[in-house]
Design a protein around this motif. Structure first.
Motif, PDB file in Angstrom:
ATOM      1  N   LEU A 179      35.972  -3.809   5.434  1.00 58.37           N
ATOM      2  CA  LEU A 179      34.855  -2.980   4.966  1.00 58.37           C
ATOM      3  C   LEU A 179      34.895  -2.803   3.450  1.00 58.37           C
ATOM      4  CD1 LEU A 179      34.601  -0.177   7.686  1.00 58.37           C
ATOM      5  CD2 LEU A 179      33.289  -2.289   7.488  1.00 58.37           C
ATOM      6  N   LEU A 182      33.302  -5.590   1.393  1.00 54.75           N
ATOM      7  CA  LEU A 182      31.842  -5.647   1.346  1.00 54.75           C
ATOM      8  C   LEU A 182      31.287  -5.138   0.014  1.00 54.75           C
ATOM      9  CD1 LEU A 182      31.009  -4.384   4.947  1.00 54.75           C
ATOM     10  CD2 LEU A 182      30.874  -6.720   4.089  1.00 54.75           C
ATOM     11  N   ALA A 186      29.508   1.226   4.042  1.00 52.85           N
ATOM     12  CA  ALA A 186      29.544   0.707   5.406  1.00 52.85           C
ATOM     13  C   ALA A 186      30.197   1.737   6.310  1.00 52.85           C
ATOM     14  CB  ALA A 186      30.308  -0.617   5.469  1.00 52.85           C
ATOM     15  N   TRP A 187      29.671   1.834   7.537  1.00 49.79           N
ATOM     16  CA  TRP A 187      30.182   2.807   8.492  1.00 49.79           C
ATOM     17  C   TRP A 187      30.264   2.187   9.882  1.00 49.79           C
ATOM     18  CZ3 TRP A 187      25.826   3.368   5.484  1.00 49.79           C
ATOM     19  CH2 TRP A 187      25.937   4.202   4.359  1.00 49.79           C
ATOM     20  N   THR A 198      34.846   4.502   7.877  1.00 50.74           N
ATOM     21  CA  THR A 198      34.006   4.177   6.733  1.00 50.74           C
ATOM     22  C   THR A 198      34.870   3.639   5.606  1.00 50.74           C
ATOM     23  OG1 THR A 198      32.389   5.076   5.162  1.00 50.74           O
ATOM     24  CG2 THR A 198      34.200   6.508   5.801  1.00 50.74           C
ATOM     25  N   GLY A 202      31.192   4.103   1.380  1.00 50.66           N
ATOM     26  CA  GLY A 202      30.483   4.834   2.414  1.00 50.66           C
ATOM     27  C   GLY A 202      30.854   6.311   2.431  1.00 50.66           C
ATOM     28  N   SER A 232      21.986  -2.534  10.969  1.00 56.45           N
ATOM     29  CA  SER A 232      23.129  -2.496  11.873  1.00 56.45           C
ATOM     30  C   SER A 232      23.479  -3.897  12.337  1.00 56.45           C
ATOM     31  CB  SER A 232      22.814  -1.618  13.086  1.00 56.45           C
ATOM     32  OG  SER A 232      23.791  -1.796  14.100  1.00 56.45           O
ATOM     33  N   SER A 233      24.745  -4.089  12.660  1.00 60.24           N
ATOM     34  CA  SER A 233      25.228  -5.383  13.140  1.00 60.24           C
ATOM     35  C   SER A 233      24.922  -5.592  14.605  1.00 60.24           C
ATOM     36  CB  SER A 233      26.746  -5.464  12.962  1.00 60.24           C
ATOM     37  OG  SER A 233      27.385  -4.546  13.830  1.00 60.24           O
ATOM     38  N   LEU A 246      28.301  -1.310  13.583  1.00 59.47           N
ATOM     39  CA  LEU A 246      28.591  -1.421  12.162  1.00 59.47           C
ATOM     40  C   LEU A 246      27.269  -1.268  11.417  1.00 59.47           C
ATOM     41  CD1 LEU A 246      30.400  -2.054   9.737  1.00 59.47           C
ATOM     42  CD2 LEU A 246      29.974  -4.488  10.164  1.00 59.47           C
ATOM     43  N   LEU A 248      25.367  -0.882   7.661  1.00 55.21           N
ATOM     44  CA  LEU A 248      25.553  -1.191   6.248  1.00 55.21           C
ATOM     45  C   LEU A 248      24.379  -0.675   5.431  1.00 55.21           C
ATOM     46  CD1 LEU A 248      26.599  -4.952   6.577  1.00 55.21           C
ATOM     47  CD2 LEU A 248      28.110  -2.980   6.379  1.00 55.21           C
ATOM     48  N   ASP A 249      24.670  -0.312   4.202  1.00 54.81           N
ATOM     49  CA  ASP A 249      23.624  -0.001   3.235  1.00 54.81           C
ATOM     50  C   ASP A 249      23.435  -1.252   2.384  1.00 54.81           C
ATOM     51  OD1 ASP A 249      21.962   0.865   1.277  1.00 54.81           O
ATOM     52  OD2 ASP A 249      23.193   2.552   0.624  1.00 54.81           O
TER      53      ASP A 249
END
Length: 326
Positions: A179, A182, A186-187, A198, A202, A232-233, A246, A248-249
């Motif tokens: 994470l 990245l 991310a959370w 996070t 995040g 989202s993943s 997962l 992500l921003d």
């Protein structure tokens, strides 16, 4: 036990009724395990035969006159014993040889060589989760065997869950490092948006606006992909646990070139180190960087070591994270 690169290793031992302490039992069992790829008694620990998975067997004492045979006394089935255990005749002979060596010695040290045995190889699929068994001077009965069979599903559920928890503990640091790489918030969240993990970016974002961001995360999980400020993943599925996600921003596109001059000055990098850093943050390997710069791979390794020291981080992933968060 677990399979290592060269041999099997003991991971956990619990014994009741032994004169030895838990630590001594652990050492004795670990010392008795064979090299990887060989048998331990009647089975291969890496992949036990299907006929022996989750099926209790009653075994004769290994110290009897037929000690090298250690014949199971289940009485079920017909034909040669090795076929009932799904062994070839050669594997059966190998098992007898092992019983006359390290296994018999282990039983003697534990005082078990004249005791009958009831054991089950608790498995999940073809993976051995653990060996559960008991020893006593009187032979075990069919009733004992049925009781062990009734308990086996509970053993299997417990051991499978413990294995997942151990693996989750090992995967936690790996997830954290991933994470951080990245370089953006991310959370890992539950289906209702509760944050389970996070990264630093995040965490900082969450502290700024926890309520508003929580609403965005929940909306992201309910909306089609790519329709909101976050994405989202999709579900992260683990057996025995509810789905996680997962999130992500995306943020603005990351541009390493705009950060490079500032961090080159801040970290006191040489021109060559700055060149290496630019390739590192793009995820290139040392070999690829060496080809780009026309130098030896060993030279790149030296530059990367200097970069880690100057950025005050301990790993390549932490360096990339520090680059985008600085």
């Amino acid at each position: 036990m677990d399979v290592g690169s060269d041999r099997y290793h003991t991971t956990f031992v619990h014994g009741v009724g032994f004169t030895q302490s838990a630590s001594v039992l652990f050492e004795m069992f670990d010392a008795s395990l064979p090299p990887a790829g060989t048998r331990f008694g009647y089975y291969d620990p890496e992949k036990p035969p299907p006929a022996q998975r989750n099926r209790p067997l009653r075994l004769s004492p290994v110290g009897m006159s037929e000690s090298l045979r250690a014949l199971p006394i289940t009485g079920d089935g017909t034909g040669p014993l090795w076929e009932r255990l799904e062994l070839s005749e050669a594997e059966w002979e190998q098992s007898r040889t092992q019983f006359s060596g390290r296994i018999l010695e282990l039983y003697r040290r534990l005082g078990l060589e004249h005791m009958a045995q009831l054991r089950v190889l608790v498995c999940e699929g073809d993976t051995l989760l653990g060996w559960v068994g008991a020893f006593r001077t009187e032979p075990f009965t069919e009733r004992d065997q049925r009781l062990m069979q009734a308990l086996t599903p509970a053993f299997q559920r417990r051991m499978a869950q413990e294995r997942r928890l151990r693996e989750a503990g090992l995967l936690g640091p790996a997830l954290g490092a991933a994470l951080e790489v990245l370089g953006r918030p991310a959370w890992v969240v539950t289906f209702n948006g509760r944050v389970m993990h996070t990264n630093k970016a995040g965490q900082a974002r969450w502290e700024q606006d926890a309520q508003g961001l929580a609403a965005q995360v929940r909306e992201c999980l309910r909306s089609p992909p790519g329709t909101g400020p976050l994405f989202s993943s999709g579900p992260l599925r683990t057996p025995g646990l509810p789905d996680h996600y997962l999130v992500l921003d995306p943020g603005p596109p990351m541009d390493p070139t705009s950060r490079l001059p500032v961090l080159t000055q801040r970290w006191g990098l040489t021109a060559r180190e700055a060149q290496v850093l630019e390739h590192v943050v793009q995820g290139e390997t040392n070999k690829a960087i060496a080809l780009h710069l026309g130098c030896a791979e060993r030279t790149v390794e030296v530059h990367v070591t200097h970069l880690l020291n100057k950025a005050q981080v301990e790993s390549r992933s932490a360096l990339i994270s520090r680059f985008f968060q600085s």
